[in-house]
Write a protein that holds these residues in place. Structure first.
Motif, short mmCIF file in Angstrom:
data_model
loop_
_atom_site.label_atom_id
_atom_site.label_comp_id
_atom_site.label_asym_id
_atom_site.label_seq_id
_atom_site.Cartn_x
_atom_site.Cartn_y
_atom_site.Cartn_z
N ALA A 317 10.58 54.15 27.63
CA ALA A 317 10.62 52.89 28.37
C ALA A 317 9.64 52.84 29.53
O ALA A 317 9.41 51.76 30.10
CB ALA A 317 12.04 52.65 28.88
N ASP A 318 9.07 53.95 29.93
CA ASP A 318 8.20 54.00 31.11
C ASP A 318 6.85 54.59 30.69
O ASP A 318 6.69 55.81 30.59
CB ASP A 318 8.85 54.86 32.19
N ALA A 319 5.85 53.74 30.45
CA ALA A 319 4.55 54.18 29.96
C ALA A 319 3.87 55.13 30.94
O ALA A 319 3.22 56.11 30.52
CB ALA A 319 3.66 52.97 29.68
N ASP A 320 3.99 54.87 32.24
CA ASP A 320 3.35 55.75 33.22
C ASP A 320 4.01 57.12 33.24
O ASP A 320 3.33 58.15 33.34
CB ASP A 320 3.44 55.11 34.62
N LEU A 321 5.33 57.15 33.14
CA LEU A 321 6.05 58.42 33.12
C LEU A 321 5.67 59.22 31.88
O LEU A 321 5.45 60.44 31.95
CB LEU A 321 7.55 58.16 33.15
N TYR A 322 5.56 58.51 30.75
CA TYR A 322 5.17 59.18 29.50
C TYR A 322 3.76 59.76 29.63
O TYR A 322 3.52 60.92 29.29
CB TYR A 322 5.24 58.20 28.33
N ALA A 323 2.82 58.95 30.14
CA ALA A 323 1.43 59.40 30.26
C ALA A 323 1.31 60.60 31.19
O ALA A 323 0.54 61.53 30.95
CB ALA A 323 0.55 58.25 30.74
N SER A 324 2.07 60.60 32.26
CA SER A 324 2.02 61.71 33.22
C SER A 324 2.50 63.00 32.57
O SER A 324 1.89 64.06 32.74
CB SER A 324 2.89 61.37 34.44
N GLN A 325 3.60 62.92 31.81
CA GLN A 325 4.12 64.13 31.16
C GLN A 325 3.18 64.59 30.05
O GLN A 325 2.99 65.79 29.84
CB GLN A 325 5.52 63.87 30.58
#
Length: 742
Positions: A317-325
């Motif tokens: 649900a969180d594209a930025d969180l996914y990209a960071s991980q």
């Protein structure tokens, strides 16, 4: 013998399917890239009981010369000896390698004690066997913190523990990151591992939690799944897609996923987690049990199987969180596991080691010659001998070949330049089987003692007691039983001998779906290779040349007739019916090729000027001279005609001692690869069946279907297997007691 000098010698059981072999292959690549000359001495250790081939990535290094193959009898001096996996040192190495090393490192790819408290290997024995083999103290290099923690607090003498872990390395050029994209529906979850039940959660409820079953929202792709999961869990969720384990293009598989989730049995202790490193390398958001956190830190996410769905939903649900991980995962691989760290690791061990890149591999003394002894029964035809010649022709030149056969076709092997010994069968001598077996054992013993082969390759359906007796007297010789499929039930008794051989190889069968024979139950314990041909289809003579060499008319429809020697199944009526039906077509002529063991009478010309009898071996080399064929359905002729796209009417030899030829013929007919005619039921329809065979449109259809069959020659696979096992050090058993040795 000249002494070989190398910077690094790897010693390993190169047959492991999983992470330890992949890590070893990466180190071979890194050594070459850093300019080190390296060699590989292969070990047959006690862990792998199945006849697995050499790992594909390691095979490529040997085939390309990146790493040099070594022989136990080869004198080698090296600065660094790397023994990969403690399992190969559970027993003494036999024979003792002639390697002098400045430093010896044992890379510990597995915990000494697993999570259940079970001892996996004994450190004092590992150290003792390493010191005995190479005469130096050893360094123990654990591949991870979990392996380090499993080691005893007090180590035996003659060893030390490396200060740093021997991290797995990975060539990131081969693992490009996944394309940045939003997580859509269905969410793709994946995992990969070798197909072993301990690589999976113990309980179905945990597996369903880790790999959710709502097919509308989730898809789960499991590379390395199989029937063993159905046996373990029962009915599997429809949202799970099981894919067979493979070593190729795993990176492509991973880049299609959104999340990587890996959970295993509570009893299993993962030494490192090579599959996890590969997922992190492509930038996958990875979810693991907490036991992996000391190894992968913040590069992955952790929780119980029941936590997986909430973690996935949060990051989806969180594209930025996914990209960071995802970035964190990739950076972890780049920082700690990139391939060029190997040079720093070796430089620390060998401060004066060279670092310049070589422009060419070093010149190495030739490998010492080894001998392969091919033993075959007589059979009814000459298939066993021909199959062995197919393998022998594909062996490397440093392996010599000796044949011992009961076949009356032995002259074809002699004419090919092989050393051949004739061992008459009891039927040929009119001898009692028990008396004959005693004599046969004595003759075979003397032959083996004289030849001293590195490998014995036995090709026959029956395994005679004499063979078992002689193999037991030479336990250091690697023994292989190469057998055909499609057995009749009457031959089941010979499968009692399956385990007297070091390996059993089954030649592939195109009609495998119709194989109802007893060897099917043993395929999981055998190495099944593609169908074996003596002559590759692409190397045959072209049609015009073949007709000229056989002195046949250049024009007209040519039909090849090969119904076998007729020694155990009378084909005379079938032969006469086929000759009459073929020659009834005025633009057609018929050619019979004599078998090297034909009694002569069955191949007499009919007197018709369009009926030719010729002698040629191997017949398949000339098969493009023919537009169609009428053939028995032995293993060789069946696979030659289908893979050579020769439209064929198959007439099975249904003698009770033969293989399931009728099943082969029926499979070919039902799948559009040919036609079938049974001697005892179909002769009245012979004229009509032959008419279909001679119909140009029908032949064109069959030829096109045959040409679409994917195939690689299994003879090359078997030859590679023999070449690898002809130069083994063995630690798969304890030493032979002195009174048992010869």
């Amino acid at each position: 013998m000249a002494i070989s000098r190398l910077d690094i010698v790897f010693v390993a059981d190169a047959r492991f399917e999983g992470g330890s072999s992949t890590a070893l292959a990466a180190e071979m690549a890194a050594a070459a890239r850093a300019g080190y000359d390296s060699g590989l001495l292969m070990v047959k250790g006690p862990i792998i009981g199945l006849p697995l081939p050499v790992h594909a990535a390691i095979r490529r290094h040997l085939d390309t010369g990146t790493t040099t193959r070594l022989d136990p009898l080869q004198k080698v001096e090296t600065r660094l000896l790397l023994l990969h996996h403690p399992g190969i040192l559970m027993n003494p190495l036999q024979p003792r390698p002639l390697i002098e090393a400045e430093q010896v490192v044992v890379v510990l790819h597995h915990p000494a004690v697993d999570h259940a408290g079970t001892v996996q290997y004994d450190i004092p024995s590992v150290v003792r066997n390493a010191v005995a083999a190479f005469g130096r103290p050893v360094s123990l290099a654990p591949v991870s913190a979990s392996v380090r923690e499993s080691l005893p607090r007090r180590l035996p003498g003659n060893c030390r523990l490396t200060e740093e872990n021997w991290d797995n390395l990975i060539d990131l050029d081969c693992w490009p990151p996944r394309q940045a994209r939003p997580v859509g529906l269905p969410i793709r979850i994946g995992r990969h591992s070798r197909p072993h039940i301990q690589k999976w959660p113990d309980r179905l409820e945990d597996a369903q939690a880790a790999y959710p079953t709502d097919g509308r929202r989730y898809e789960t792709w499991m590379l390395g799944g199989g029937d063993f999961l159905r046996e373990h869990y029962g009915e599997l969720p429809a949202s799970w897609t099981l894919l067979p384990f493979r070593q190729e293009d795993v990176a492509g598989f991973l880049r299609k996923l959104d999340f990587y989730v890996y959970y295993h049995s509570d009893a299993w202790s993962e030494a490192f987690g090579r599959c996890i490193l590969e997922a992190l390398s492509v930038g996958l958001v990875t979810i693991l049990p907490a036991s992996f956190e000391p190894v992968f830190g913040d590069a992955a996410l952790y929780g119980t199987p029941q936590d997986v769905v909430s973690i996935i939903e949060r990051y989806a649900a969180d594209a930025d969180l996914y990209a960071s991980q995802s970035d964190r995962a990739r950076r972890f691989a780049e920082t700690r596991h990139r391939l060029d760290r190997f040079a720093d690791r070796i430089a620390a061990l060998l401060p004066q080691a060279k670092t310049e890149t070589l422009s060419a591999p070093p010149l190495m003394p030739p490998l010492p010659s080894r001998t392969v002894l091919f033993i075959s029964s007589n059979g009814i035809g000459m298939g066993h001998l021909t199959q062995q010649m197919a393998i022998a022709e594909r062996l490397p030149p440093d392996l010599t070949h000796v044949f011992a056969t009961m076949s009356y076709a032995l002259k074809v092997a002699v004419d090919a330049g092989y050393q051949v010994h004739f061992l008459p069968h009891h039927r040929a001598m009119d001898a009692e089987p028990d008396d004959w077996n005693t004599v046969f054992a004595e003759e075979l013993f003397e032959l083996v003692r004289h030849v001293r082969p590195a490998v014995i390759a036995y090709d026959a359906t029956p395994v005679y007691p004499a063979v078992a007796e002689v193999l037991a007297l030479f336990p250091d010789i690697y023994s292989i039983w190469v057998r055909r499929p499609m057995w009749r039930e009457v031959h089941r008794k010979f499968l009692d001998y399956h385990d007297i051989f070091d390996a059993v190889i089954e030649r592939g069968e195109l009609a495998d779906a119709f194989d109802l024979g007893p060897t099917k139950e043993f395929q999981a314990r055998s190495l099944v290779v593609p169908p074996v041909l003596h002559v590759d289809p692409a190397s045959r003579e072209d049609a015009a040349t073949a007709r000229r060499l056989l002195d046949l008319p250049a024009d007209g429809t040519a039909v090849l007739l090969q119904l076998g020697s007729g020694s155990n199944f009378d084909m005379s009526e079938a032969r006469a019916a086929v000759i009459q039906a073929v020659l009834a077509h005025r633009d057609t002529f018929l050619v019979e090729l004599k078998s090297p063991i034909s009694n002569g009478g069955t191949n007499a010309a009919s007197g018709n000027e369009r009926h030719f009898v010729r002698k040629a071996f191997p017949a398949f080399r000339y098969s493009q001279a023919f537009d169609a064929a009428v053939s028995a359905v032995g293993y060789n002729s069946f696979h030659e005609n289908l893979l050579g796209a020769l439209p064929t009417l198959f007439v099975p030899n249904e003698a009770p001692e033969m293989d399931l030829q009728a099943n082969r013929a029926l499979w070919a007919q039902l799948n559009g690869y040919g036609w079938m005619m049974r001697r005892d039921t179909d002769l009245p329809a012979c004229r009509d069946i032959v008419a279909r065979l001679l119909d140009p449109w029908e032949r064109s259809r069959v030829r096109a279907r045959c040409r679409s069959i994917p195939w690689q020659n299994g003879a090359a696979r078997i030859a590679a297997f023999i070449a690898d096992h002809a130069r083994l050090v063995r630690s798969d058993r304890r030493p032979v007691e002195p009174e048992q040795a010869l």
